[in-house]
Design a protein around this motif. Structure first.
Motif, PDB file in Angstrom:
ATOM      1  N   LYS A 184       1.145  -1.306   0.328  1.00  0.00           N
ATOM      2  CA  LYS A 184      -0.148   0.124   0.302  1.00  0.00           C
ATOM      3  C   LYS A 184       0.948   1.073  -0.280  1.00  0.00           C
ATOM      4  CE  LYS A 184      -4.061  -2.193   2.245  1.00  0.00           C
ATOM      5  NZ  LYS A 184      -4.567  -2.985   3.612  1.00  0.00           N
ATOM      6  N   ALA A 185       2.370   1.173   0.913  1.00  0.00           N
ATOM      7  CA  ALA A 185       2.942   2.601   0.389  1.00  0.00           C
ATOM      8  C   ALA A 185       3.916   2.492  -0.926  1.00  0.00           C
ATOM      9  CB  ALA A 185       4.347   2.440   1.663  1.00  0.00           C
ATOM     10  N   ASP A 186       3.295   1.322  -1.710  1.00  0.00           N
ATOM     11  CA  ASP A 186       4.405   1.002  -3.063  1.00  0.00           C
ATOM     12  C   ASP A 186       5.612   0.914  -3.198  1.00  0.00           C
ATOM     13  OD1 ASP A 186       4.507   1.588  -5.388  1.00  0.00           O
ATOM     14  OD2 ASP A 186       4.975   3.465  -5.234  1.00  0.00           O
ATOM     15  N   VAL A 187       5.859   0.501  -1.884  1.00  0.00           N
ATOM     16  CA  VAL A 187       7.362  -0.396  -1.803  1.00  0.00           C
ATOM     17  C   VAL A 187       6.797  -1.838  -2.739  1.00  0.00           C
ATOM     18  CG1 VAL A 187       8.579  -1.585  -0.541  1.00  0.00           C
ATOM     19  CG2 VAL A 187       7.479   0.119   0.398  1.00  0.00           C
ATOM     20  N   ARG A 188       7.744  -1.704  -3.908  1.00  0.00           N
ATOM     21  CA  ARG A 188       7.744  -3.035  -4.784  1.00  0.00           C
ATOM     22  C   ARG A 188       9.539  -3.254  -5.103  1.00  0.00           C
ATOM     23  NH1 ARG A 188       7.005   1.285 -10.061  1.00  0.00           N
ATOM     24  NH2 ARG A 188       4.913   2.645  -8.931  1.00  0.00           N
ATOM     25  N   PRO A 189       9.457  -4.911  -5.151  1.00  0.00           N
ATOM     26  CA  PRO A 189      10.015  -5.744  -5.530  1.00  0.00           C
ATOM     27  C   PRO A 189      11.508  -5.058  -6.983  1.00  0.00           C
ATOM     28  CG  PRO A 189       8.131  -6.889  -5.811  1.00  0.00           C
ATOM     29  CD  PRO A 189       8.186  -5.404  -5.680  1.00  0.00           C
ATOM     30  N   GLY A 190      12.587  -4.814  -6.193  1.00  0.00           N
ATOM     31  CA  GLY A 190      14.047  -4.037  -6.629  1.00  0.00           C
ATOM     32  C   GLY A 190      14.382  -3.047  -6.229  1.00  0.00           C
ATOM     33  N   ASP A 191      13.203  -1.987  -4.869  1.00  0.00           N
ATOM     34  CA  ASP A 191      13.959  -0.768  -4.598  1.00  0.00           C
ATOM     35  C   ASP A 191      15.098  -1.158  -3.122  1.00  0.00           C
ATOM     36  OD1 ASP A 191      11.824   0.252  -5.600  1.00  0.00           O
ATOM     37  OD2 ASP A 191      10.773   0.401  -3.799  1.00  0.00           O
ATOM     38  N   ILE A 192      15.525   0.144  -3.331  1.00  0.00           N
ATOM     39  CA  ILE A 192      17.344  -0.919  -2.391  1.00  0.00           C
ATOM     40  C   ILE A 192      16.657   0.202  -1.694  1.00  0.00           C
ATOM     41  CG2 ILE A 192      19.595   0.266  -2.810  1.00  0.00           C
ATOM     42  CD1 ILE A 192      19.389   0.385  -5.598  1.00  0.00           C
TER      43      ILE A 192
END
Length: 438
Positions: A184-192
């Protein structure tokens, strides 16, 4: 994240079978779920744990019992000090190496004992074995309203239940549960991950193990960099409801008659689920075992039986006596498909058992990165009188060539790690490399 990962590995990597009887007043074989209620932890519980390790652990009969008591006493006193409850005269007694007389002297010093310190002592005693399949587990009831968490359930430096000392920067998120606070906080796979609660994930090029504490807290503040844009932002994630789907095999068709199958764990029935996905007998199979935390050795031998017959897959070795070979399940019809296996540092335990069997027997090609090196041997469960459980291996695992894989891992034939940018853009270097080979 790390906390939930540890729980998952305990569920998949350990067999809960053991001899049917045990000495009086000692640990008993775990044959079902632990009791919902049990007496509090006592000095007798610690005694049970001590003799349980000596009686049932792979190396228990040959162990220096003094080392077990030293580990337990150090943790006991440290827990008291953290709570301001240390007391004068609490000293480790002289130990002789006789397990019975040493315990009697040890128990006399503890007297009635302190419950939290006793629990810390049991945990430290088992941790002192330095065995990735040995655990002291205290079952906790599921939270009311269902499971909670931030929803971040994978990071790039994972190596089984810990962070990989060989990992190189950056640390990035590999998996986020749909509908979770992180999603919901727009944290995505690949975020460093630049920082977690102000802690940097690397000190120079060395992974900072203390960052684990940030992910086990109820709230974590993350500074994240998105690799596709280079933008950095800070988000605060609070634990909230999460939905965990049961593990399942997924598949898709790739180019030129190649099948891709992802297997998240060697849980009961997993081999047959994979085989069912391959009933069309494709000319080649890309089997994705990245992040596979392990499971049942029986599922390993059954799935290998779809690709070869009459092969030794591994050995289980007791402290004394001959090693027992494990073999392919030759009741499984052969698929006749070429096999490529994708691995990474999250491939642990039974996953490494499978990978080593493929490599050593020439059954296929391994692509990705070296496996976790967390395959000491399958664990049996033993119940203590406070309802807690010790998980202890009775045998040691060796690969088909009788090589040690534990702490080392299985090397790949072609190195193809996943990067943060790969995840963010949907590119898969492992699959890409597999297709070039096919």
């Amino acid at each position: 994240m790390i906390k939930s990962l540890c729980a998952a590995i305990l569920m998949t990597a350990c067999s809960l079978s053991a001899p049917a009887s045990a000495p009086a007043e000692r640990c008993t074989a775990l044959t079902g779920p632990p009791p919902e209620s049990a007496p509090p932890t006592s000095v007798n519980t610690l005694r049970q744990a001590y003799f349980c390790v000596l009686d049932n652990y792979y190396n228990g009969p040959a162990m220096d019992s003094k080392a077990l008591l030293k580990s337990a006493f150090a943790a006991y006193t440290q827990d008291l000090m953290r709570r301001g409850a240390d007391r004068p005269g609490l000293q480790l007694p002289e130990l002789t190496g006789n397990r019975d007389t040493d315990w009697a002297a040890f128990a006399k010093v503890l007297a009635a004992g302190d419950v939290p310190a006793l629990r810390a002592a049991i945990t430290a005693m088992v941790a002192g074995l330095h065995d990735n399949h040995a655990r002291a587990v205290r079952p906790t009831p599921p939270p009311e309203g269902g499971p909670t968490g931030t929803g971040i359930v994978g990071v790039s430096a994972q190596q089984g239940p810990q962070l990989d000392p060989a990992a190189k920067p950056p640390l990035f998120i590999t998996r986020v549960l749909p509908g979770s606070p992180a999603a919901k906080a727009d944290v995505r796979p690949g975020d460093i991950i630049v920082k977690a609660n102000g802690i940097r994930p690397f000190i120079g090029d060395t992974v900072n193990q203390s960052i684990v504490q940030a992910f086990t807290a109820g709230t974590v503040t993350l500074t994240l960099k998105r690799p596709t844009t280079g933008q950095t932002r800070t988000v605060e994630l609070r634990e909230g409801p999460i939905t965990r789907q049961p593990p399942a095999v997924t598949s898709k068709k790739l180019a030129n008659g190649v099948a891709y199958v992802q297997l998240p764990g060697f849980y009961e029935g997993a081999a047959d689920q994979v085989i069912a996905k391959l009933q069309g007998k494709p000319k080649a199979v890309v089997l994705d075992l990245r992040g596979n935390g392990g499971g049942s050795p029986r599922e390993v031998t059954r799935l290998l039986g779809a690709f070869a017959h009459g092969k030794v897959t591994s050995y289980f070795c007791p402290l004394k006596g001959d090693c027992v070979p494990n073999r392919t399940d030759d009741s499984v019809p052969l698929l006749g498909s070429r096999l490529i296996v994708l691995t990474d540092r999250g491939c642990a335990s039974a996953c490494e058992d499978f990978s080593a069997a493929v490599k050593d027997n020439g059954l296929g090609t391994l692509i990705g990165t070296r496996t976790a090196g967390a395959v000491s041997g399958p664990s049996d469960g033993y119940l203590l009188d406070d309802g807690s459980v010790l998980l202890l291996p009775k045998v040691r695992h060796l690969g088909p060539a009788r090589e040690i894989i534990d702490t080392i891992g299985v090397p790949v034939d072609h190195y193809a790690p996943m990067t943060a940018l790969d995840l963010a853009t949907g590119r898969d270097p492992g699959v890409a490399k597999a297709l070039t080979l096919l």
